[in-house]
Write a protein that holds these residues in place. Structure first.
Motif, PDB file in Angstrom:
ATOM      1  N   GLY A   1       0.854  -1.187   0.000  1.00 58.61           N
ATOM      2  CA  GLY A   1       0.000   0.000   0.000  1.00 58.61           C
ATOM      3  C   GLY A   1       0.883   1.227   0.000  1.00 58.61           C
ATOM      4  O   GLY A   1       1.322   1.689  -1.053  1.00 58.61           O
ATOM      5  N   ASP A   2       1.177   1.762   1.192  1.00 55.20           N
ATOM      6  CA  ASP A   2       2.076   2.900   1.336  1.00 55.20           C
ATOM      7  C   ASP A   2       3.451   2.528   0.775  1.00 55.20           C
ATOM      8  O   ASP A   2       4.084   1.593   1.262  1.00 55.20           O
ATOM      9  CB  ASP A   2       2.186   3.263   2.816  1.00 55.20           C
ATOM     10  CG  ASP A   2       3.122   4.433   3.080  1.00 55.20           C
ATOM     11  OD1 ASP A   2       3.696   4.977   2.113  1.00 55.20           O
ATOM     12  OD2 ASP A   2       3.289   4.798   4.256  1.00 55.20           O
ATOM     13  N   PRO A   3       3.951   3.247  -0.244  1.00 56.20           N
ATOM     14  CA  PRO A   3       5.244   2.887  -0.841  1.00 56.20           C
ATOM     15  C   PRO A   3       6.407   2.916   0.129  1.00 56.20           C
ATOM     16  O   PRO A   3       7.430   2.252  -0.101  1.00 56.20           O
ATOM     17  CB  PRO A   3       5.426   3.937  -1.952  1.00 56.20           C
ATOM     18  CG  PRO A   3       4.037   4.372  -2.293  1.00 56.20           C
ATOM     19  CD  PRO A   3       3.291   4.347  -0.990  1.00 56.20           C
ATOM     20  N   ARG A   4       6.285   3.653   1.218  1.00 52.84           N
ATOM     21  CA  ARG A   4       7.390   3.756   2.181  1.00 52.84           C
ATOM     22  C   ARG A   4       7.348   2.662   3.242  1.00 52.84           C
ATOM     23  O   ARG A   4       8.234   2.599   4.093  1.00 52.84           O
ATOM     24  CB  ARG A   4       7.374   5.131   2.850  1.00 52.84           C
ATOM     25  CG  ARG A   4       7.557   6.294   1.875  1.00 52.84           C
ATOM     26  CD  ARG A   4       7.475   7.627   2.599  1.00 52.84           C
ATOM     27  NE  ARG A   4       8.554   7.780   3.577  1.00 52.84           N
ATOM     28  CZ  ARG A   4       9.740   8.280   3.291  1.00 52.84           C
ATOM     29  NH1 ARG A   4      10.019   8.674   2.055  1.00 52.84           N
ATOM     30  NH2 ARG A   4      10.662   8.397   4.219  1.00 52.84           N
ATOM     31  N   ARG A   5       6.349   1.838   3.178  1.00 49.62           N
ATOM     32  CA  ARG A   5       6.198   0.799   4.202  1.00 49.62           C
ATOM     33  C   ARG A   5       6.860  -0.501   3.755  1.00 49.62           C
ATOM     34  O   ARG A   5       6.536  -1.049   2.702  1.00 49.62           O
ATOM     35  CB  ARG A   5       4.719   0.551   4.488  1.00 49.62           C
ATOM     36  CG  ARG A   5       4.459  -0.487   5.567  1.00 49.62           C
ATOM     37  CD  ARG A   5       2.996  -0.459   5.990  1.00 49.62           C
ATOM     38  NE  ARG A   5       2.717  -1.508   6.948  1.00 49.62           N
ATOM     39  CZ  ARG A   5       2.095  -2.653   6.643  1.00 49.62           C
ATOM     40  NH1 ARG A   5       1.684  -2.880   5.403  1.00 49.62           N
ATOM     41  NH2 ARG A   5       1.874  -3.575   7.565  1.00 49.62           N
ATOM     42  N   LEU A   6       7.796  -0.984   4.559  1.00 48.65           N
ATOM     43  CA  LEU A   6       8.474  -2.247   4.276  1.00 48.65           C
ATOM     44  C   LEU A   6       7.480  -3.391   4.371  1.00 48.65           C
ATOM     45  O   LEU A   6       6.724  -3.483   5.348  1.00 48.65           O
ATOM     46  CB  LEU A   6       9.602  -2.477   5.288  1.00 48.65           C
ATOM     47  CG  LEU A   6      10.362  -3.801   5.193  1.00 48.65           C
ATOM     48  CD1 LEU A   6      11.182  -3.861   3.924  1.00 48.65           C
ATOM     49  CD2 LEU A   6      11.242  -3.997   6.427  1.00 48.65           C
ATOM     50  N   PRO A   7       7.414  -4.286   3.370  1.00 48.01           N
ATOM     51  CA  PRO A   7       6.523  -5.450   3.475  1.00 48.01           C
ATOM     52  C   PRO A   7       6.809  -6.239   4.756  1.00 48.01           C
ATOM     53  O   PRO A   7       7.962  -6.366   5.180  1.00 48.01           O
ATOM     54  CB  PRO A   7       6.876  -6.265   2.221  1.00 48.01           C
ATOM     55  CG  PRO A   7       7.406  -5.261   1.254  1.00 48.01           C
ATOM     56  CD  PRO A   7       8.134  -4.253   2.089  1.00 48.01           C
TER      57      PRO A   7
END
Length: 472
Positions: free
Chosen positions: A373-379
């Motif tokens: 979702g949020d591009p800055r969030r690490l999977p």
């Protein structure tokens, strides 16, 4: 009975049973935590509606006899507690008939859940757990040697699982044949994990080596499971190591872990001896009673007959993946990633409090627990726990046809601020008042390069493609 008993696999059986109990525990917890929003009485695809149109003979389940959310929760929590009891070995001291019954209970409970789980339970790891769980019933307690017939049946499961997956790749996407599928797979797989970004950025020669190793592991090694020891142990170790690689690189629920667990049954006792300080009973192992031998032999005959359908599927040019041929989900066919997507799309859900949608309307994004979702969030790492809605959102992004039965209902639940649905999300931007409108947009996602990662701190780069679903 030397032909019946496999004393050298006493520790293998112990490892398998304890590990299987852990997977049962995770599976039941996953069901308990998510069922209300997905298949509950007011869920996206309610069980009562399903059992009204599907007869018991096609989907045998306790919930064909009665369904309520309270009853499902009771069954799920019973499964959790029962699995915990098996994990700590409470069944080992029971008489043989009671031990078999103790292992039959979680199998029957989980089979009941799978048969009413509909699209949310349409994955290969569900049928694999049902098949492995059924065979576990007949392995016997620790006071007896495990029956060789049941061990061979488990090796046959592992063979079909690996060889079927290898064949579907070889017959399917050309990128498996030219060893380029891993150029894309780590980025486009259903739910990347914390290491997937790094796996994706391995050099291309490493990706080609991954694909080549996959072919060897799935098309050659499975035959060695039926070779004498120590070759069989070596084959099992190869399977365990390669499945561990998959655990490190992605979130595939308990598929890889359960495959490793089944592979432990092919590891000889001498290999376990220096790992586990556990010894058989000092008084020796009991001889199996005649009735038990007869039951296991009858089981072997049934499994041999049921094997006709998956064998025919394996040799067919029209091979299918993850299919069952009987309502008890025994002797299934398996396979994964016969084709690999080259481009990753994600459906992003948004809501607004504005009663009238205008160009200036501000939309707030819903965030899922596992899917990007949020591009800055690490999977995140979730496997072996299974986030069912997140997985189905991957299919929805591939084609709206995959989500036709549940996606409109999901948007309505979000618009109504349904508490059960909100609990499946990581972030609900409307915790107090429901949104006036909800929409879905389709984005193209790709992993950032190393340079982009250093400059922006983002793990993903995304580009808007189009509206996926807009408020009417």
């Amino acid at each position: 009975m030397n032909w019946f008993s496999a004393e050298g696999y006493w520790l293998s059986r112990l490892v398998f049973q304890r590990a299987l109990a852990v997977i049962y525990l995770v599976a039941f917890l996953s069901a308990v935590n998510q069922f209300r929003a997905l298949i509950g009485e007011r869920g996206l695809t309610p069980v009562p509606r399903f059992v009204d149109r599907v007869p018991f003979r096609r989907a045998p389940s306790l919930f064909q006899l009665h369904y309520s959310d309270r009853f499902f929760a009771a069954v799920g929590w019973l499964g959790v507690l029962w699995s915990a009891a098996l994990l700590v070995g409470l069944a080992d001291g029971l008489p043989l008939w009671a031990h078999l019954t103790a292992w039959a209970v979680p199998w029957a409970l989980y089979l009941s859940i799978v048969h009413v789980g509909q699209v949310w339970y349409g994955f290969g790891w569900e049928t694999l757990l049902c098949e492995a769980g059924f065979l576990a019933i007949f392995l016997g307690p620790s006071a007896m040697p495990p029956p060789l017939i049941v061990l061979v049946a488990l090796w046959w499961v592992l063979f079909r699982l690996e060889f079927g997956a290898g064949l579907i790749k070889l017959r399917g996407d050309r990128c498996w044949r030219d060893l380029t599928c891993l150029y894309y797979h780590h980025e486009t797989q259903p739910m990347p994990n914390p290491l997937s970004w790094w796996f994706h950025h391995l050099p291309r020669w490493a990706h080609r080596a991954e694909a080549a190793a996959n072919h060897v592991t799935q098309l050659v090694v499975p035959f060695l499971l039926f070779a004498p020891q120590p070759v069989r142990t070596g084959a099992a170790v190869v399977v365990i190591v390669t499945q561990g690689w998959l655990v490190l690189s992605g979130n595939f629920a308990w598929l890889n872990v359960l495959t490793m667990v089944v592979a432990t049954t092919a590891v000889g006792g001498s290999a376990w001896a220096w790992l586990l300080p556990v010894a058989p009973p000092a008084s020796g192992l009991d001889d199996p009673p005649a009735w038990y031998v007869a039951v296991v032999v009858a089981l072997a005959a049934v499994l041999a007959v049921l094997s006709w359908w998956p064998v025919r599927n394996l040799v067919s040019s029209g091979q299918v993946m993850n299919t069952s041929f009987n309502p008890l989900l025994l002797v299934n066919t398996y396979g994964a990633f016969g084709s690999v997507t080259r481009t990753r799309y994600e459906v992003v859900l948004e809501g607004t409090a504005d009663p009238v949608v205008r160009p200036s309307t501000v939309w707030h994004e819903y965030e899922f627990k596992g899917k990007p979702g949020d591009p800055r969030r690490l999977p995140r790492q979730f496997a072996p726990y299974h986030l069912r809605l997140d997985w189905l959102m991957w299919f929805a992004a591939i084609s709206p046809g995959y989500a036709r039965s549940w996606f409109p209902a999901l948007l309505l639940k979000l618009r109504d601020d349904d508490p059960a649905t909100a609990r499946l999300l990581r972030h609900n931007p409307f915790p107090h008042l429901p949104p006036a409108h909800v929409r879905a947009r389709l984005y193209r996602y790709r992993f950032t390069s190393r340079e982009e990662r250093r400059e922006t701190g983002a793990w993903w780069h995304r580009t808007l493609v189009d509206d996926y679903w807009s408020p009417g």
